[in-house]
Design a protein around this motif. Structure first.
Motif, mmCIF file in Angstrom:
data_model
loop_
_atom_site.group_PDB
_atom_site.id
_atom_site.type_symbol
_atom_site.label_atom_id
_atom_site.label_comp_id
_atom_site.label_asym_id
_atom_site.label_seq_id
_atom_site.Cartn_x
_atom_site.Cartn_y
_atom_site.Cartn_z
ATOM 1 N N LEU A 119 0.768 -1.244 0.000
ATOM 2 C CA LEU A 119 0.000 0.000 0.000
ATOM 3 C C LEU A 119 0.798 1.293 0.000
ATOM 4 O O LEU A 119 0.296 2.315 -0.451
ATOM 5 N N ARG A 120 2.016 1.315 0.534
ATOM 6 C CA ARG A 120 2.732 2.579 0.714
ATOM 7 C C ARG A 120 2.816 3.396 -0.583
ATOM 8 O O ARG A 120 2.461 4.566 -0.607
ATOM 9 N N LYS A 121 3.270 2.790 -1.655
ATOM 10 C CA LYS A 121 3.480 3.553 -2.899
ATOM 11 C C LYS A 121 2.164 4.115 -3.445
ATOM 12 O O LYS A 121 2.093 5.284 -3.819
ATOM 13 N N VAL A 122 1.106 3.307 -3.449
ATOM 14 C CA VAL A 122 -0.171 3.783 -3.980
ATOM 15 C C VAL A 122 -0.772 4.861 -3.072
ATOM 16 O O VAL A 122 -1.401 5.812 -3.558
ATOM 17 N N MET A 123 -0.551 4.756 -1.767
ATOM 18 C CA MET A 123 -1.014 5.802 -0.860
ATOM 19 C C MET A 123 -0.248 7.104 -1.102
ATOM 20 O O MET A 123 -0.837 8.185 -1.120
ATOM 21 N N GLU A 124 1.074 7.004 -1.281
ATOM 22 C CA GLU A 124 1.869 8.201 -1.578
ATOM 23 C C GLU A 124 1.399 8.839 -2.877
ATOM 24 O O GLU A 124 1.261 10.065 -2.964
ATOM 25 N N GLN A 125 1.122 8.027 -3.890
ATOM 26 C CA GLN A 125 0.635 8.556 -5.166
ATOM 27 C C GLN A 125 -0.726 9.224 -4.986
ATOM 28 O O GLN A 125 -1.012 10.255 -5.598
ATOM 29 N N GLY A 126 -1.573 8.637 -4.135
ATOM 30 C CA GLY A 126 -2.869 9.234 -3.859
ATOM 31 C C GLY A 126 -2.736 10.587 -3.192
ATOM 32 O O GLY A 126 -3.421 11.546 -3.569
ATOM 33 N N LEU A 127 -1.843 10.697 -2.216
ATOM 34 C CA LEU A 127 -1.640 11.983 -1.548
ATOM 35 C C LEU A 127 -1.044 13.011 -2.501
ATOM 36 O O LEU A 127 -1.383 14.191 -2.434
ATOM 37 N N GLU A 128 -0.183 12.578 -3.403
ATOM 38 C CA GLU A 128 0.355 13.498 -4.409
ATOM 39 C C GLU A 128 -0.763 14.000 -5.317
ATOM 40 O O GLU A 128 -0.812 15.184 -5.667
ATOM 41 N N ALA A 129 -1.679 13.119 -5.697
ATOM 42 C CA ALA A 129 -2.813 13.523 -6.533
ATOM 43 C C ALA A 129 -3.706 14.514 -5.781
ATOM 44 O O ALA A 129 -4.181 15.501 -6.354
ATOM 45 N N LEU A 130 -3.919 14.262 -4.490
ATOM 46 C CA LEU A 130 -4.701 15.178 -3.657
ATOM 47 C C LEU A 130 -4.037 16.545 -3.606
ATOM 48 O O LEU A 130 -4.686 17.579 -3.828
ATOM 49 N N ARG A 131 -2.728 16.561 -3.334
ATOM 50 C CA ARG A 131 -1.983 17.827 -3.280
ATOM 51 C C ARG A 131 -2.086 18.565 -4.609
ATOM 52 O O ARG A 131 -2.386 19.760 -4.649
ATOM 53 N N ASP A 132 -1.833 17.859 -5.701
ATOM 54 C CA ASP A 132 -1.863 18.496 -7.014
ATOM 55 C C ASP A 132 -3.238 19.081 -7.313
ATOM 56 O O ASP A 132 -3.354 20.194 -7.823
ATOM 57 N N MET A 133 -4.295 18.348 -6.972
ATOM 58 C CA MET A 133 -5.663 18.821 -7.202
ATOM 59 C C MET A 133 -5.940 20.081 -6.389
ATOM 60 O O MET A 133 -6.452 21.076 -6.905
ATOM 61 N N LEU A 134 -5.578 20.074 -5.122
ATOM 62 C CA LEU A 134 -5.843 21.214 -4.256
ATOM 63 C C LEU A 134 -5.009 22.431 -4.626
ATOM 64 O O LEU A 134 -5.503 23.558 -4.609
ATOM 65 N N GLU A 135 -3.752 22.222 -4.961
ATOM 66 C CA GLU A 135 -2.892 23.358 -5.313
ATOM 67 C C GLU A 135 -3.261 23.924 -6.689
ATOM 68 O O GLU A 135 -3.152 25.134 -6.902
#
Length: 137
Positions: A115-131
């Motif tokens: 799960l670690r890598k997919v969770m990190e990718q998910g948080l990156e997608a969240l950050r990118d969307m919000l920023e």
């Protein structure tokens, strides 16, 4: 085998705006790419993953900007699972933390490795969307 771990990311957006997206259990499919369908029925979330897996998760509100969820069904071999998503104040915006605590009766099952890598990718997608959108809402 049990695993507990956490991933986090800083987001250059106000914590309230980050929480409006990350803290809404029904909106996880908007920022977590593996989810292709998400629906809520009371405190139970049903998600369909891109690989066809269907998970049922119980949502548990926490204090402040935090909620937990536990997988009720959908991951073979999992005997216990709880995850927590939290949004904290951070310099320049917010910090999103996503922790997992899981156990399995399958020898060699490693939740962190899965799960670690997919969770990190998910948080990156969240950050990118919000920023990119200035709040995602």
């Amino acid at each position: 085998m049990a695993n507990s771990f956490e991933v986090s990311i800083d987001v250059a957006a106000p914590p309230g705006e980050v929480w409006a997206l990350a803290g809404d259990p029904a909106r996880i499919g908007e920022w977590f790419p593996p989810i292709v369908e998400c629906e809520m029925d009371g405190d139970v979330r049903r998600v369909v993953m891109g690989n066809g897996a269907v998970l049922r998760e119980r949502i548990t509100p926490r204090d402040g900007r935090s909620y937990a969820y536990s997988v009720l069904e959908g991951i073979p071999g999992l005997t216990r699972h709880e995850a927590v998503i939290t949004v904290d104040d951070a310099p320049g915006g917010a910090r999103v933390r996503w922790s997992q605590d899981a156990a399995s009766d399958v020898e060699g099952y490693d939740a962190e490795a899965r799960l670690r890598k997919v969770m990190e990718q998910g948080l990156e997608a969240l950050r990118d969307m919000l920023e990119r959108t200035g709040g995602g809402g």
